[in-house]
Each structure stands twice: as structure tokens, then as C-alpha cells.
Design an enzyme around this catalytic site. Structure first.
Site, PDB file in Angstrom:
ATOM      1  N   LYS A   1       0.910  -1.563  -0.197  1.00  0.00           N
ATOM      2  CA  LYS A   1       0.480   0.183  -0.168  1.00  0.00           C
ATOM      3  C   LYS A   1       1.107   1.361   0.001  1.00  0.00           C
ATOM      4  O   LYS A   1       1.983   1.345   0.619  1.00  0.00           O
ATOM      5  CB  LYS A   1      -0.956   0.327   1.095  1.00  0.00           C
ATOM      6  CG  LYS A   1      -2.095  -0.484   1.753  1.00  0.00           C
ATOM      7  CD  LYS A   1      -2.985  -0.992   2.382  1.00  0.00           C
ATOM      8  CE  LYS A   1      -3.712  -1.639   2.329  1.00  0.00           C
ATOM      9  NZ  LYS A   1      -5.099  -1.548   1.582  1.00  0.00           N
ATOM     10  N   ASP A  53      -7.822  -2.597  10.993  1.00  0.00           N
ATOM     11  CA  ASP A  53      -7.897  -3.944   9.726  1.00  0.00           C
ATOM     12  C   ASP A  53      -8.285  -5.078  10.626  1.00  0.00           C
ATOM     13  O   ASP A  53      -8.533  -6.443   9.855  1.00  0.00           O
ATOM     14  CB  ASP A  53      -7.153  -3.811   8.961  1.00  0.00           C
ATOM     15  CG  ASP A  53      -7.659  -4.564   7.563  1.00  0.00           C
ATOM     16  OD1 ASP A  53      -8.756  -4.540   7.074  1.00  0.00           O
ATOM     17  OD2 ASP A  53      -7.273  -5.144   6.468  1.00  0.00           O
ATOM     18  N   ASP A  84      -3.157  -7.416  -2.007  1.00  0.00           N
ATOM     19  CA  ASP A  84      -3.745  -6.613  -0.720  1.00  0.00           C
ATOM     20  C   ASP A  84      -5.545  -7.061  -0.437  1.00  0.00           C
ATOM     21  O   ASP A  84      -6.059  -6.496   0.103  1.00  0.00           O
ATOM     22  CB  ASP A  84      -4.110  -4.998  -1.382  1.00  0.00           C
ATOM     23  CG  ASP A  84      -3.980  -4.350  -0.538  1.00  0.00           C
ATOM     24  OD1 ASP A  84      -4.159  -4.142   0.321  1.00  0.00           O
ATOM     25  OD2 ASP A  84      -4.153  -2.705  -0.833  1.00  0.00           O
ATOM     26  N   GLU A 144      -6.482  -9.590   1.012  1.00  0.00           N
ATOM     27  CA  GLU A 144      -6.213 -10.859   1.723  1.00  0.00           C
ATOM     28  C   GLU A 144      -7.158 -10.812   2.708  1.00  0.00           C
ATOM     29  O   GLU A 144      -8.151 -12.001   2.895  1.00  0.00           O
ATOM     30  CB  GLU A 144      -5.302 -10.259   2.109  1.00  0.00           C
ATOM     31  CG  GLU A 144      -5.573  -8.939   4.430  1.00  0.00           C
ATOM     32  CD  GLU A 144      -5.696  -7.930   3.420  1.00  0.00           C
ATOM     33  OE1 GLU A 144      -5.866  -7.855   1.968  1.00  0.00           O
ATOM     34  OE2 GLU A 144      -6.349  -6.922   4.341  1.00  0.00           O
ATOM     35  N   ARG A 163     -11.084 -10.933   1.558  1.00  0.00           N
ATOM     36  CA  ARG A 163     -11.630 -11.606   1.447  1.00  0.00           C
ATOM     37  C   ARG A 163     -10.909 -13.198   1.505  1.00  0.00           C
ATOM     38  O   ARG A 163     -11.670 -14.669   1.274  1.00  0.00           O
ATOM     39  CB  ARG A 163     -12.364 -11.514   0.017  1.00  0.00           C
ATOM     40  CG  ARG A 163     -11.389 -11.519  -1.498  1.00  0.00           C
ATOM     41  CD  ARG A 163     -11.426 -10.742  -1.887  1.00  0.00           C
ATOM     42  NE  ARG A 163     -11.498  -9.367  -2.046  1.00  0.00           N
ATOM     43  CZ  ARG A 163     -11.624  -8.310  -2.822  1.00  0.00           C
ATOM     44  NH1 ARG A 163     -12.575  -8.612  -4.113  1.00  0.00           N
ATOM     45  NH2 ARG A 163     -11.367  -6.728  -2.125  1.00  0.00           N
TER      46      ARG A 163
HETATM   47  N1  BES Z   1      -7.838  -3.104   4.507  1.00  0.00           N
HETATM   48  C1  BES Z   1      -8.566  -2.765   2.352  1.00  0.00           C
HETATM   49  C2  BES Z   1      -9.525  -2.064   2.758  1.00  0.00           C
HETATM   50  C3  BES Z   1      -9.803  -0.568   3.350  1.00  0.00           C
HETATM   51  C4  BES Z   1      -9.270   0.494   2.645  1.00  0.00           C
HETATM   52  C5  BES Z   1     -10.670  -0.343   3.727  1.00  0.00           C
HETATM   53  C6  BES Z   1      -9.304   1.267   3.660  1.00  0.00           C
HETATM   54  C7  BES Z   1     -10.632   0.475   4.973  1.00  0.00           C
HETATM   55  C8  BES Z   1     -10.202   1.574   4.555  1.00  0.00           C
HETATM   56  C9  BES Z   1      -8.306  -4.597   2.388  1.00  0.00           C
HETATM   57  O1  BES Z   1      -7.838  -5.588   2.352  1.00  0.00           O
HETATM   58  C10 BES Z   1      -7.757  -4.097   1.269  1.00  0.00           C
HETATM   59  O2  BES Z   1      -6.711  -3.900   0.533  1.00  0.00           O
HETATM   60  N2  BES Z   1      -8.736  -3.961   0.008  1.00  0.00           N
HETATM   61  C11 BES Z   1      -8.422  -3.550  -1.226  1.00  0.00           C
HETATM   62  C12 BES Z   1      -8.860  -4.543  -1.925  1.00  0.00           C
HETATM   63  C13 BES Z   1      -8.244  -4.290  -3.622  1.00  0.00           C
HETATM   64  C14 BES Z   1      -7.428  -4.624  -3.892  1.00  0.00           C
HETATM   65  C15 BES Z   1      -9.585  -5.120  -4.911  1.00  0.00           C
HETATM   66  C16 BES Z   1      -8.727  -2.249  -1.890  1.00  0.00           C
HETATM   67  O3  BES Z   1     -10.372  -1.790  -0.937  1.00  0.00           O
HETATM   68  O4  BES Z   1      -9.038  -1.216  -2.391  1.00  0.00           O
HETATM   69 ZN    ZN Z   2      -7.267  -5.396   4.828  1.00  0.00          ZN
HETATM   70 MN    MN Z   3      -5.471  -5.316   2.007  1.00  0.00          MN
END
Ligand code: BES
Ligand code: ZN
Ligand code: MN
Length: 459
Positions: free
Chosen positions: A239, A250, A309, A311, A313
Site C-alpha cells: 500500500k 484492519d 492486498d 487479503e 476475502r
Molecule cells: N483493508 C483493506 C480495505 C480498507 C482500506 C478498508 C481502507 C478501510 C480503509 C483491504 O484489505 C484492501 O486492501 N482492499 C483492497 C481490495 C482491492 C485490492 C481489490 C481495496 O479496497 O482497495
Molecule cells: Zn485488509
Molecule cells: Mn488489503
């Protein structure tokens, strides 16, 4: 946090008058001249969450006037807890439109502070609310404070092991069974996706699958599943710093289901409760899962990791498969799953997903009754194809054309979820804005409404 609420009245308290905008004139009509002048001078209009401390002849506070706006929203009492100076208070008046239990709850939630890493301690105001069910409210306040403490605690002090420790404490308190699979044992126990996501972490932060079981085996099975990523670096698809900054939160889903489970056990609801918490750190090392890797899952479906990222799911896939093995009548999962959920609805309104119309209506109704808002989004079948992988059964990064990231994440989970009643909550678990009663940092979302639903369905 329970000590914010007093149920004893035999000590000196400062009276608090909760007043609506329309009732202010009548209240002042019978008030001393001094108070009428003081109210005018300070422009106290009884607007929602307005506080006016009025002095007596000695100069000390003699009474508090608290504005309730139109008198329909008990959550304004969150602001009262944040604005009052330390001391003991007693609520003398409030309109019949407000439920004293809701007032106690709001005051308890609004007084929350995370002071673990602050030196010194700050005295807090305490409030007596006549005719409220203090015991029930304090159980909910405590559970929400537990969730918020966990979420606010940084990854330096809360890894997968500390989630396990908290889960063990809760299990011990309520006589529940707990089993925990750690590290490479996850492979033998058939949690391959949980292992793959968490295996890159340092040995003392090894991935684990936590399972708590409580209640009589004769009762209907309710399963709560929570995403427990104690820090999300993004993995090799690392990230950017702004996105990583808040990723201590998270594990918000795990904290939420532990809190909700605690409420259920404290209320002794007639259910057979299972709490399933996959707890991992999405770390980076030579052993990390790579973009393009194919994972096996507990269900036997193969998953192509298009993006390390995505992860949450992956670990939820195995946990939801485990849920379906328990023959639940109801499964609820909670996860800080996507940034897209926040883009869709913002930080205050978590989306939920279910194809069960009756359940959806009940969730919406209970959320409104609990003043704990959620918003239904669809499991839109037109986007299922965005999860098709060229080489595996499914992939974790949907095609860009589908765009709706919270929806496609929910559709991914649906492939693994029980076919009986299931709802998924994509929570934010955070107040980005600091305002009285909603202090910036961790927030407990949706669990007060869900507790209400569980009480209604099973009692
Ligand atoms: N934990 C994050 C989602 C998140 C980000 C929640 C910011 C709250 C605030 C999750 O693991 C993630 O990184 N999701 C990605 C998925 C994508 C790579 C398909 C996302 O939402 O960008
Ligand atoms: Zn996450
Ligand atoms: Mn993630």
C-alpha cells in the site's frame, strides 16, 4: 467504561435538564430571572448537543441545561458525556419521546476515550438516568469499548496472538469453549487461505484460526465471522503510505464480532453461538504470497491471487466455509473489507449485503431502532463474471469494468458463505472526524443494531 453511568442517587449530583428547542420557552417561564438572563446572554437555544452550565450564588455550577434539538435523537447524549466537566450529574428532565435506556447507552458511548498510551488519568463525568436499565446498557457500552480499544491499539501492541488472548479471556468469562489453530497447523486443519495470507509474518505473529463455541447444543446455531488482519501492509502489492497509515484497524471485524458475541453471552440468549476469527498479519517477507499465486481454499475452490492486498476475502473464504460446516440458521460476517465501501457511503454508514429479504428488512429496522445506521447494497449478479480467473476457479481482484469494489468483494464471499441466511457487513470502524461524543479513532458500527436483531429473533 461502565463507571460513566451511576445508578445510585444518594450522593450530591448536579441536575441536568434535557430541553428541546420547542420546550425552552416553557422551561424558562418558571425559571428564576437570573437563569433567563444567563440563557439569553449565552445564546442557549437548546440546539442539539448545546451545553450551558449555569452557576449558583457561590459561583459553583448549580444546573446544566442540555439542548436536545427536536428531541428525536437520543445519540445527542454522546456529546453530553464528552462536554461535561468531571463530576456527578443527574438527568432531571427529558422528553417522553426519548427512551432512558437509549440515553444511558449514548452517554456511555460518548464518554469513550483511548488513554492507554497517555500518561496520567483524566476524571470523567458520571450520570444518573432515572428508570433506565443500567445493567443492560453497561453490557453494550463495555462491549463497544472493548472493540474500540482493540481497534485503537496499534499493531506494535496487538498482533494475532493478542487477539487470541482477548478471545480466551472472553471465552473464560462466559464458560465458552475455545480452540485455536496456529501457524503450520493451519495446513493440517485445512485452513490453507488463512495460512497463505498470514505466513509471511514473524513467528511470534503467526497466523491463527480462533473458534469460540458457547451455549446449549439444542439451541439454533448462530455464527459470527470477523476479519482479523492486525496490520495490512498490502503484502507484496504494498500500500502507499497514506493508505497504510490506518491499517492497524484492519482487525475491526474481529473486534466487532468479539464484542457482539460478548453481548450475546452476557444476555444469555438461547443460541448456540460460534465466533470464527481468522487472525493474521498481511506482512512482507521472502515467504509472502505473490501476485499470480494460486491458493487452495478450505472449500476446495482454487483462488488466483491477483492482488495480495485483497487479503481479507481470502481469510474470510476459509472462515465462511467453516461456518457452513456448523449448520447455522444465521451467519453474520463483519470486515473492514474494501476502501470502495467508504467511497460508496462514507465513513458513517456501513453497507451490508444479503439475498435474504426478510433478514435485510429486519437488519434495517433494528439498526434504525438502535440508532446504529447501516445501508443495504446489492449482491449484483451482473458483476459475478468480474471474478472469473483464467487459470483458477475464482480470483480475488475483480476486473476493473465492474467498478463497485464493495459489491464484488461481497460476491466473492458469497461463493464461500453458507446457503442459509447470511449477511456481510463492510465496516469502516473509524471516526475520521473528531467531534464531541464521536472522538476520532475507532468506532463500533452495526453491532448494537445486530444485537437487537439477535434478541428479537432468539428469546
Ligand atoms: N483493508 C483493506 C480495505 C480498507 C482500506 C478498508 C481502507 C478501510 C480503509 C483491504 O484489505 C484492501 O486492501 N482492499 C483492497 C481490495 C482491492 C485490492 C481489490 C481495496 O479496497 O482497495
Ligand atoms: Zn485488509
Ligand atoms: Mn488489503
Amino acid at each position: 467504561m461502565g463507571d460513566l453511568i451511576l445508578n445510585i442517587t444518594d450522593q450530591t449530583t448536579v441536575p441536568v435538564y434535557g430541553i428541546t428547542e420547542t420546550d425552552l420557552e416553557a422551561y424558562l417561564a418558571s425559571a428564576p430571572d437570573f437563569l433567563r438572563g444567563f440563557v439569553a446572554l449565552n445564546e442557549f437555544k437548546a440546539r442539539a448537543s448545546q451545553v450551558l452550565a449555569s452557576p449558583g450564588p457561590s459561583g459553583a455550577v448549580e444546573r446544566i441545561l442540555f439542548g436536545l434539538g427536536d428531541g428525536t435523537d437520543p445519540t445527542v447524549f454522546r456529546a453530553l458525556a464528552a462536554k461535561l466537566p468531571a463530576g456527578d450529574y443527574e438527568l432531571k428532565t427529558f422528553p417522553a419521546s426519548l427512551d432512558p435506556d437509549d440515553i444511558v447507552l449514548a452517554f456511555g458511548l460518548g464518554g469513550y476515550r483511548f488513554d492507554r498510551f497517555k500518561s496520567g488519568s483524566v476524571a470523567r463525568p458520571r450520570l444518573v438516568v432515572p428508570s433506565a436499565d443500567v445493567t443492560a446498557a453497561v453490557s453494550i457500552i463495555r462491549a463497544c469499548a472493548l472493540a474500540r480499544d482493540m481497534i485503537n491499539t496499534p499493531a506494535s501492541h496487538l498482533g494475532p496472538l493478542q487477539i487470541e488472548t482477548t478471545a480466551r479471556e472472553i471465552a473464560a468469562e462466559f464458560g465458552a469453549d475455545i480452540s485455536v489453530m496456529v501457524g503450520d497447523d493451519l495446513l493440517a486443519a485445512n485452513y490453507p487461505a488463512v495460512h497463505a495470507v498470514g505466513r509471511a509474518a514473524a513467528p511470534d505473529r503467526a497466523p491463527r484460526m480462533i473458534e469460540i463455541t458457547w451455549g446449549s447444543a439444542d439451541h439454533p446455531v448462530v455464527v459470527l465471522v470477523g476479519k482479523g488482519v492486525t496490520f495490512d501492509t498490502g503484502g507484496l502489492d504494498i500500500k502507499p503510505s497514506a493508505g497504510m497509515r490506518q491499517m492497524k484497524k484492519d482487525m475491526g471485524g474481529a473486534a466487532h464480532v468479539l464484542a457482539l458475541g460478548r453481548m450475546v453471552m452476557a444476555a444469555n440468549l438461547p443460541v448456540r453461538l460460534s465466533l470464527l476469527v481468522p487472525a493474521v498479519e498481511n506482512a512482507i517477507s521472502g515467504d509472502a504470497m505473490r501476485p499470480g499465486d494460486v491458493l487452495n481454499s478450505r472449500k476446495g475452490l482454487t483462488i488466483e491471487v491477483g492482488n495480495t492486498d485483497a487479503e481479507g476475502r481470502l481469510i474470510l473464504a476459509d472462515a465462511l466455509t467453516r461456518a457452513s460446516e456448523l449448520n447455522p440458521v444465521l451467519t453474520l460476517d463483519m470486515a473492514t473489507l474494501t476502501g470502495a465501501a467508504r467511497i460508496a457511503l462514507g465513513p458513517q454508514l456501513p453497507p451490508f449485503f444479503t439475498d435474504d429479504e426478510a433478514l435485510a428488512a429486519e437488519i434495517t429496522a433494528c439498526a434504525a431502532e438502535a440508532h446504529d445506521p447501516v445501508w443495504r447494497l446489492p449482491l449484483w449478479k451482473g458483476y459475478v463474471a468480474s471474478l472469473e480467473s483464467d487459470i483458477a476457479d475464482i480470483k480475488n481482484d475483480p476486473d476493473a469494468w465492474a467498478q463497485a469494489g464493495s459489491v464484488t468483494a461481497a460476491l466473492f464471499l458469497q461463493r464461500f458463505a453458507p446457503t442459509t441466511a447470511w449477511a456481510h457487513f463492510d465496516i469502516f470502524a473509524w471516526n475520521p472526524r473528531n467531534r464531541p461524543g464521536w472522538t476520532s479513532g475507532a468506532e463500533a458500527q452495526a453491532i448494537r443494531g445486530l444485537f437487537r436483531l439477535l434478541r428479537k429473533r432468539f428469546s
